[in-house]
Structures are given as C-alpha cells and as structure tokens.
Design a protein around this motif. Structure first.
Motif, short mmCIF file in Angstrom:
data_model
loop_
_atom_site.label_atom_id
_atom_site.label_comp_id
_atom_site.label_asym_id
_atom_site.label_seq_id
_atom_site.Cartn_x
_atom_site.Cartn_y
_atom_site.Cartn_z
N ASP A 18 0.87 -1.30 -0.09
CA ASP A 18 0.08 0.03 0.14
C ASP A 18 1.06 1.28 0.12
OD1 ASP A 18 -2.23 -1.68 0.26
OD2 ASP A 18 -2.04 -1.71 2.37
N ALA A 20 2.59 3.91 -2.83
CA ALA A 20 2.96 4.15 -4.22
C ALA A 20 4.20 5.18 -4.14
CB ALA A 20 1.79 4.83 -4.69
N SER A 37 0.64 6.90 0.60
CA SER A 37 -0.26 5.74 0.79
C SER A 37 -1.16 5.57 -0.15
CB SER A 37 -0.56 5.75 2.19
OG SER A 37 -1.27 4.67 2.58
N THR A 38 -1.65 4.19 -0.35
CA THR A 38 -2.63 3.95 -1.47
C THR A 38 -3.82 3.59 -0.67
OG1 THR A 38 -1.72 1.80 -1.74
CG2 THR A 38 -1.01 3.52 -3.35
#
Length: 533
Positions: A18, A20, A37-38
């Motif tokens: 999670d 990127a 953060s994704t």
C-alpha cells in the motif's frame, strides 16, 4: 507507465504494501524518493474505528537505509483523518504505514532495525562508527536507545535450566544468568545472586525439570525453594576443578617427599652467592632495591604509628594499596626480600635429572643432549641446555636439579597416565614409592576421574568412605563439601547435563561489558544478552 511504478515499488519497498512511488531522483550524493499511501482510510489509535474522512495532509521526511553508497531522502505524503466517533478523545489522527513509519519516528523501520542490530553487535561507540561507514550519521547514545527500545524475545518454557553467576564488578557485585541448556539460548539475567531471586524466577516456571549449577550454596538453596520438583545437577568441570585444588594442597602437605627427585650430591655444592649483611638479609647495604625498600618500610610504619590509615598513606606516598599492604604487614624489611635472589622455574627443570644422568655418563655435548630431550617433550631452547652444561663445567661441585613444585606433581597425578612422558612417569613413580599418602591420593584421584568420565555416580558413597579412611586432610575437606551436596553431585556424575554452555555465556557477558566502556547498566546488558542470536 503503470508497470514502471510497480517495479519501483518492488525495488524500493519490497516488504511494504500500500505504498505508491511517485518519483525518484538520483544524483551523485543522494536518492530522493517521493511516495504516498494508497489505502483509502486508516484505523483510529484511540478507539479503533475505521475512518475515510480526510482532514488534511502533510509531509514527513524519515531517514532510510542508504542505497548504493548514497543517502536516501524519503519525501512521504501523510494524511490526517477525522475520527468518526464523537466521544473519542482523538478528533483527528495521522495514518501510519506498517513496516515503514511509526509515531514520532524520524527513521524508517528498516533503518531503525538495522541500527539496532549494529548496536546489539557492537554497542554504542563502535556501532556509531560502523553506521558512519554505512552512510548513516548517528550518535552512540541513539544506538544504545534503539537497543533498549527493542522488545524482549519470547522464550518457550524451559525444561533444563543452567544457572551461574557473572560479575558486574568483580569481587563486589554479582548477578545471575539463566540459560536454556537444551536450546543453548539465554533465558534471563537477574541483578543479584541471592537465593530468593532465583527461587522467585523458578517458581514462575513450574515446567523446569533439571537445574544445572555449580556447588555455590545460594544457588542450591534457590533451586530447592523455587523448583523442588527439579533434579539439581552439579557441574562436572567444577567438581574436577575442586578435586585438583584439593590434590595440590595434599601434595603441598607432603612436599618433603619430593626431595627424592633431587638426590644429595656426593660433595655438597657451594651455596649460591648472595648479598648478606650482619642481619642475615640476602641483600646488602648499598643495593638500590634493598635501600629503597628499607626506606619505604620505615616511612610506612612511622605513618602507621602516627595514626594514619593505609588509604591515607597510599595517597600521601603515591603508592598502590597492594604496596602499602605489603610494607605494613612485613615486620622487618628482610621479610620482603625472601625469594628475591632465587631463580624462577624453567622449562628445563623437569629434564635436569636426565641431563645429570647423561653428564655423569660422560656426555658433555649439550647439542646432542638437547636433541635427545626434544622427543621427550622439552619445548625450550638449546641455549638453556648449553647454559646448564656450562654451569656444570665451571662449578667446583656437582649441580643437581631442584625438586619439582607441588603444582607440577599434582599435575602428574591429575593427568591420564598414558599422557605422561617417560620422564614424568618415572619421576612420579619415584615419589609414590617413597610416600604412601601421595600413592593413596593418586588412587583416589584416578578413581574419581573414572567415575566422572564413565558416569558412574553410584560409586560416590564408596569413594567418600575410602577417602575418609586415609590421612589426607585436603581431601577430607572436599569430601565433606561433596557430602553436603551429595544428591546433586551424584546426578552430575550420572546424567548427561552440564553447565558448559552457561560458562560460555558468562564469557560472552564479559566481552559485552568491555564493549560498552563502563555504560553497561543492567537494563542494557540484559537486553544485549537476551537478544543474542
């Protein structure tokens, strides 16, 4: 483009999900990575509720592990969420990326774990120097704080426990180390060596079946009180060490029997030249060492008569406490000269009877005799043999060897007969023929050695009875101590368990203390010992 981003994430953050990677900038000095953060939301650390409502965002710049010799600068976009629970004390909270960041952390988790591993291996100063080689600037105190912040390892319930003491300050303060003998892993460190502390530790672990220890009374009492169900095993090495000390005392009590190895010459040899004055001292007036010793002795006794303490005398005269004690305990200066003129033991002493025999047979070639004694175990130089033969040529009377010391003869008795050289075997046989007490001592020592190596602990009562029947006070003291701890000694001579692994960890504790240059407090020392891998 999507495939390129995935490859960067797998390369830069292989174990973190999670995340990127938005951009990577590489120059000669640093690698700058921009990431975010994704995850759609985060969990509130206060109430545990899931939230998707974003309040704001900000940038964090945690330090990361260097890459390819370049400093890594991480530019991480972090979001702040609103807690959906009105009654929660936290209205907003910042997201944390598991495996990458923590609250108030200035370093990534992998850099933090790397520095902690360096600290465990090298401690503060050396760890900080090694970190600079890696390209990370950190102080020695930070390295130690990272080590102290590590959690204690989870250790399974032990079945066989080894216990021994270690010195935090030798001769004054001692602690207790406990080892899992089966897995050879440290279990715990205690700040003292009291029986109550050991008993409390063992009482919390009812699964302990065997306790390996030495014959110290506080460990015996603690093991009995804390683990009455466990079998106590006395360490075999300590038993043999105690026997060797007792054997040396017995040989010293019969040192007169060793004169058989130094026969009197047909004509008395002249006494070695000594510096004697009218008082019988082996040092004459005008000798630099003797005069200085006499002056210091008189000064120390004058200050003692004036009421000064030994510590004050040491400070005033700039002497060590040991020097002041020697001077204060000596009634006259001549008591300090005893043994000063006598020669030191030599590697040639054990072979001088052979050299005397060859000289009496007419062989005066030192080189030939040196070649003969080298296969017999002589490890000294040819010059020693040549000097001994030269002394014989220049001396008006015959030169004979001195009798061996009690420690040397005790060593012959304690060693296996097949490991003795032919000369040592003959000399030991001559001593035993003329001394029935030492002959009996040799029998007891070899009988105990057979019990120890062949695990025949059931023979211990008969061995104790046989020792008491002979006139060997040194062995009687040992037998009385063994009799008080008979069950543990029989178990040590029967069961396969021993404290060898515990002694290895005690030596490692000494090394860890020296590494930390006096900053080895109990908490830090315990952490480094328990996290040993």
């Amino acid at each position: 483009m999507e495939e390129r981003v995935l490859r960067l994430e797998e390369l830069l953050f292989p174990s973190i999900a999670d995340v990127a990677v938005l951009s990577v900038d590489v120059n000669d000095e640093a690698v700058r990575i921009e990431a975010r953060s994704t995850v759609a939301g985060a969990v509130c650390p206060g109430c545990g509720s899931w939230s998707r409502r974003i309040h704001s965002s900000y940038l964090r710049f945690p330090a990361d592990v260097p890459s390819g010799g370049r400093r890594v600068a991480l530019r991480l976009r972090v979001r702040r969420f609103l807690c959906p629970v009105i009654s929660c004390g936290r209205q907003t909270f910042a997201e944390q990326l598991p495996g990458l960041t923590r609250r108030y952390g200035r370093r990534t988790e992998r850099l933090r774990s790397t520095l902690a591993a360096v600290g465990l291996a090298l401690a503060g100063r050396a760890g900080a120097r090694m970190a600079r080689v890696f390209g990370v600037s950190v102080s020695r105190s930070t390295v130690l704080r990272l080590v102290e912040a590590l959690p204690d390892p989870e250790v399974p319930a032990p079945r066989v426990v080894g216990v021994d003491e270690y010195a935090t300050r030798k001769g004054r303060h001692y602690g207790t180390v406990l080892i899992d003998v089966e897995s050879r892993r440290p279990l715990d460190l205690l700040p003292d060596r009291e029986a109550s502390s050991l008993a409390a530790w063992l009482a919390k672990r009812p699964g302990v079946e065997v306790v390996c220890r030495d014959r110290a009374p506080f460990f015996a009492e603690g093991a009995t009180a804390g683990a009455p169900q466990a079998v106590q095993v006395a360490d075999r090495w300590h038993l043999w060490h105690n026997l060797s000390e007792a054997a040396e005392r017995c040989v010293a009590d019969h040192r007169g029997c060793l004169q058989v190895l130094a026969p009197d010459p047909a004509q008395p040899a002249p006494e070695p030249e000594k510096f004697e004055d009218s008082s019988g001292s082996p040092w004459s007036r005008g000798h630099r060492f003797a005069d200085r010793t006499r002056v210091n002795h008189a000064t120390v006794h004058e200050l003692l008569a004036a009421g000064l303490s030994r510590r004050a005398i040491g400070r005033q005269l700039r002497m060590t406490s040991r020097t002041v004690k020697l001077l204060a305990d000596a009634a006259t200066p001549e008591d300090l000269f005893q043994g000063q003129w006598q020669g030191r033991p030599s590697k040639l002493d054990a072979f001088k009877p052979y050299l005397d025999d060859r000289w009496n047979q007419g062989c005066t070639n030192a080189w030939r005799v040196w070649e003969e004694i080298v296969p017999l175990g002589y490890q000294g130089s040819y010059q020693r043999v040549r000097a001994y033969f030269r002394e014989k040529r220049l001396s008006p009377g015959p030169v004979t060897a001195r009798p061996p010391s009690p420690r040397v003869v005790a060593g012959w008795i304690l060693r296996r007969p097949e490991t003795l050289t032919e000369t040592e075997h003959l000399r030991l046989k001559a001593v035993l023929v003329h001394c029935p007490e030492l002959d009996a001592l040799t029998g007891h020592v070899r009988s105990f050695g057979q019990m120890l190596t062949e695990r025949q602990g059931e023979r211990l009562p008969q061995w104790l009875d046989a020792v008491r029947r002979d006139n060997l006070p040194g062995l009687h003291t040992l037998a009385a101590g063994i009799d008080r701890d008979r069950d543990a000694v029989i178990a040590g001579l029967t069961l396969p368990w021993s404290s060898g692994v515990v002694e290895g960890h005690v030596n490692r504790i000494k090394m860890l203390k020296r590494q930390m240059f006096g900053r080895a407090g109990f908490r830090l020392l315990r952490k480094r010992v328990l996290l040993y891998s």
